[in-house]
Write a protein that holds these residues in place. Sequence first.
Motif, short mmCIF file in Angstrom:
data_model
loop_
_atom_site.label_atom_id
_atom_site.label_comp_id
_atom_site.label_asym_id
_atom_site.label_seq_id
_atom_site.Cartn_x
_atom_site.Cartn_y
_atom_site.Cartn_z
N ASP A 46 -11.83 -5.22 -13.36
CA ASP A 46 -12.81 -4.62 -12.46
C ASP A 46 -12.55 -5.06 -11.02
OD1 ASP A 46 -14.99 -3.45 -11.28
OD2 ASP A 46 -16.50 -4.67 -12.32
N ARG A 47 -12.21 -4.11 -10.16
CA ARG A 47 -11.97 -4.41 -8.74
C ARG A 47 -13.22 -4.28 -7.88
NH1 ARG A 47 -7.27 -2.60 -10.59
NH2 ARG A 47 -5.38 -3.67 -9.91
N ARG A 48 -14.33 -3.97 -8.48
CA ARG A 48 -15.53 -3.75 -7.67
C ARG A 48 -15.98 -4.97 -6.88
NH1 ARG A 48 -19.19 -0.75 -12.07
NH2 ARG A 48 -18.02 -2.27 -13.34
N PRO A 49 -15.90 -6.19 -7.42
CA PRO A 49 -16.30 -7.34 -6.58
C PRO A 49 -15.45 -7.49 -5.32
CG PRO A 49 -16.28 -7.97 -8.90
CD PRO A 49 -15.67 -6.60 -8.82
N VAL A 50 -14.14 -7.26 -5.42
CA VAL A 50 -13.28 -7.33 -4.23
C VAL A 50 -13.62 -6.20 -3.27
CG1 VAL A 50 -10.90 -7.19 -3.41
CG2 VAL A 50 -11.43 -8.48 -5.48
N ALA A 51 -13.83 -5.00 -3.80
CA ALA A 51 -14.17 -3.85 -2.95
C ALA A 51 -15.52 -4.07 -2.27
CB ALA A 51 -14.17 -2.57 -3.76
N ASP A 52 -16.51 -4.58 -3.01
CA ASP A 52 -17.83 -4.82 -2.41
C ASP A 52 -17.74 -5.84 -1.29
OD1 ASP A 52 -18.91 -3.03 -4.23
OD2 ASP A 52 -19.72 -4.58 -5.56
N PHE A 53 -16.98 -6.91 -1.51
CA PHE A 53 -16.77 -7.93 -0.48
C PHE A 53 -16.12 -7.30 0.76
CE2 PHE A 53 -13.63 -10.92 1.34
CZ PHE A 53 -14.46 -11.96 1.76
N THR A 54 -15.08 -6.49 0.56
CA THR A 54 -14.38 -5.86 1.67
C THR A 54 -15.29 -4.88 2.39
OG1 THR A 54 -12.33 -6.05 0.38
CG2 THR A 54 -12.30 -4.58 2.28
N ASN A 55 -16.06 -4.11 1.66
CA ASN A 55 -16.97 -3.13 2.27
C ASN A 55 -18.06 -3.82 3.08
OD1 ASN A 55 -15.54 -0.98 1.20
ND2 ASN A 55 -16.85 -0.79 -0.60
N GLU A 56 -18.50 -5.00 2.61
CA GLU A 56 -19.52 -5.73 3.38
C GLU A 56 -18.93 -6.23 4.70
OE1 GLU A 56 -22.74 -9.39 2.73
OE2 GLU A 56 -21.51 -8.67 1.05
N LEU A 57 -17.68 -6.70 4.68
CA LEU A 57 -17.03 -7.08 5.93
C LEU A 57 -16.83 -5.86 6.83
CD1 LEU A 57 -14.26 -9.56 4.69
CD2 LEU A 57 -16.49 -10.12 5.67
N HIS A 58 -16.47 -4.74 6.23
CA HIS A 58 -16.27 -3.51 7.00
C HIS A 58 -17.57 -3.08 7.70
CE1 HIS A 58 -15.28 0.58 8.09
NE2 HIS A 58 -16.16 1.05 7.24
N ALA A 59 -18.70 -3.23 7.01
CA ALA A 59 -19.98 -2.86 7.62
C ALA A 59 -20.26 -3.70 8.86
CB ALA A 59 -21.10 -3.02 6.60
N ARG A 60 -19.75 -4.92 8.88
CA ARG A 60 -19.99 -5.82 10.01
C ARG A 60 -18.96 -5.62 11.14
NH1 ARG A 60 -22.97 -10.67 9.81
NH2 ARG A 60 -22.53 -12.18 11.46
N TYR A 61 -17.68 -5.36 10.75
CA TYR A 61 -16.62 -5.37 11.75
C TYR A 61 -15.99 -4.00 12.01
CZ TYR A 61 -17.03 -10.35 10.77
OH TYR A 61 -17.52 -11.61 10.59
N GLY A 62 -16.29 -3.01 11.20
CA GLY A 62 -15.80 -1.66 11.45
C GLY A 62 -14.29 -1.54 11.36
N PHE A 63 -13.71 -1.94 10.22
CA PHE A 63 -12.26 -1.87 10.07
C PHE A 63 -11.79 -0.42 10.12
CE2 PHE A 63 -13.02 -5.79 7.32
CZ PHE A 63 -12.73 -6.67 8.36
N SER A 64 -10.72 -0.18 10.87
CA SER A 64 -10.13 1.15 10.91
C SER A 64 -9.38 1.46 9.63
CB SER A 64 -9.18 1.27 12.11
OG SER A 64 -9.90 1.13 13.32
N TRP A 65 -8.84 0.44 8.98
CA TRP A 65 -8.21 0.61 7.68
C TRP A 65 -8.08 -0.75 7.01
CZ3 TRP A 65 -5.30 1.25 12.22
CH2 TRP A 65 -4.27 0.33 12.44
N VAL A 66 -7.82 -0.71 5.71
CA VAL A 66 -7.49 -1.89 4.91
C VAL A 66 -6.09 -1.68 4.36
CG1 VAL A 66 -8.01 -3.17 2.79
CG2 VAL A 66 -9.87 -2.42 4.29
N VAL A 67 -5.26 -2.70 4.46
CA VAL A 67 -3.88 -2.59 3.99
C VAL A 67 -3.60 -3.71 2.99
CG1 VAL A 67 -3.02 -3.96 5.95
CG2 VAL A 67 -1.45 -2.45 4.69
N GLU A 68 -2.79 -3.42 2.00
CA GLU A 68 -2.30 -4.46 1.10
C GLU A 68 -0.98 -4.02 0.50
OE1 GLU A 68 -4.95 -6.82 -1.58
OE2 GLU A 68 -3.58 -6.13 -3.17
N ASP A 69 -0.06 -4.98 0.34
CA ASP A 69 1.23 -4.72 -0.30
C ASP A 69 1.01 -4.25 -1.74
OD1 ASP A 69 1.17 -6.88 1.63
OD2 ASP A 69 3.29 -7.18 1.27
N LEU A 70 1.81 -3.30 -2.16
CA LEU A 70 1.79 -2.85 -3.54
C LEU A 70 2.53 -3.90 -4.38
CD1 LEU A 70 1.08 -0.56 -5.56
CD2 LEU A 70 3.41 0.29 -5.19
N GLY A 71 1.85 -4.97 -4.69
CA GLY A 71 2.49 -6.07 -5.38
C GLY A 71 1.64 -6.64 -6.49
N ILE A 72 2.24 -7.53 -7.25
CA ILE A 72 1.51 -8.32 -8.25
C ILE A 72 1.14 -9.63 -7.57
CG2 ILE A 72 1.58 -9.35 -10.54
CD1 ILE A 72 3.83 -7.39 -11.24
#
Length: 323
Positions: free
Chosen positions: A109-135
Amino acid sequence: MTAAAPAPLTQRTTRLGLGVGMDLPWGERIGFAPSADGGDVTPRVRAFLRRHEEHYGYSFFAFQPRDRARLRAADYVIAYDRLYDAMPAGRPRAFHQTLLNMGTPECYDRRPVADFTNELHARYGFSWVVEDLGIWSLQGRPLPYPLPPVMTERGLERATSNAREARELLEPELHVEFPGFTEGGSFVLGAMDAFDYFRRLADDANVWVTLDVGHLLSYQWLRGRTGPAMYEGLESLPLERCRELHLSGCQIVRGKFRDLHHGVLLDEQIDLTRHLLPRCPNLLGVTYEDPVYNEDGELTPKSRPNYDRLSDVVARWMDGEAS
């Protein structure tokens, strides 16, 4: 709330120019300093931001956990507030996540990571989120360096599903970054062509992408494509989906490519950037990732020559002169 699909690929966007990306670990000289009241960037980071405040059109920083405790935005926002207070206001901000783990063959379940990221986004207004396609982790245990995804049809199916899920869970736009293939620093399972793999994933998951120039070269070196051959096969990449190029310090050690993030760019990185700029019609910007600097915020002398070359290449691109 789910994010909308990426905008139509025919849409042109305003170029942002040269950006800076920073990995800011807790307790390092270039990083965050823990404190009882929530933490702050170190004096060295603050000096760098002050010295270079007019040099970068946008920025991102990479998430580093303070500890192994459950993710809570409240544990980070005081330090992040102080980081952004030290930066010019009104410029685009992005966020480099390290927990989406889109290359993993595991299901969870990735929802906890997404919820955390979305909460930061609500505060800082990220234009995008990036992550390497990795393990990035296996069975909840982080790896020292993210491994490439499993390069098989089944691995592609799982990675595509992971990327699609991450895009749908995140409120800011998702950019999936081409993975690194550093020989001796990671290993590869499967034999699919990485450029074709990445294009198929981007199309099927309907995501924008980031191309790390060092990662591209690491794959070319692994395949024996050096010198003029480093341009071979690039047309297989999803260039029309590319929104950002990354460049971090790399080095050739005994004939092998090393992605060291030590601030010093290779000539090949500048040459490949120049080659890619006119071939990425929806590109937003070019990011100098993980600069290394002294206590006064001044870049190390070894990093200056090719950093200046990169700045010139990006300035010409902004003026419409890149070819």
